[in-house]
Motif scaffolding. Structure first.
Motif: not given
Length: 102
Positions: A9-25, A90-102
């Motif tokens: 966390r840096h000054r109320s900013t969040r960084y999403i580094l990975d999202d491995l969501s999926g349908v898995m056993a 909405e405030q632009g304080r969440v950032h996706h880092v890596g292959p799914f960066a927006r």
């Protein structure tokens, strides 16, 4: 199963580094979560225990009986819990880092 890794966390900013969501056993998502924990040098896996939390911990422990794990109890509904996160987006304080960066 949602496997997400949140960065520092840096000054109320969040960084999403990975999202491995999926349908898995169960064995697959447990291995995925534990691999991600080690790859990101995480402290522990945190899971909500309201619905099936014991199953989550038991499944993780079948893959690695020493995996650091912490359970949390959600005392409020999903909509109420999502509102602060939605506001950060909405405030632009969440950032996706890596292959799914927006």
């Amino acid at each position: 199963m949602r496997d997400r890794v949140r960065g520092p966390r840096h000054r109320s900013t969040r960084y999403i580094l990975d999202d491995l969501s999926g349908v898995m056993a169960p064995n697959e998502w447990a291995r995925s979560a534990i691999s991600l924990l080690h790859a990101r040098r995480g402290d522990r896996i945190v899971a909500e225990i309201n619905n099936g939390g014991e199953m989550v911990e038991n499944t993780l422990r079948m893959v690695d009986d020493r995996v650091p794990f912490r359970s949390v109890w959600a005392s409020r509904g999903k909509v109420v819990r999502a509102e602060p996160i939605s506001a950060l987006y909405e405030q632009g304080r969440v950032h996706h880092v890596g292959p799914f960066a927006r």
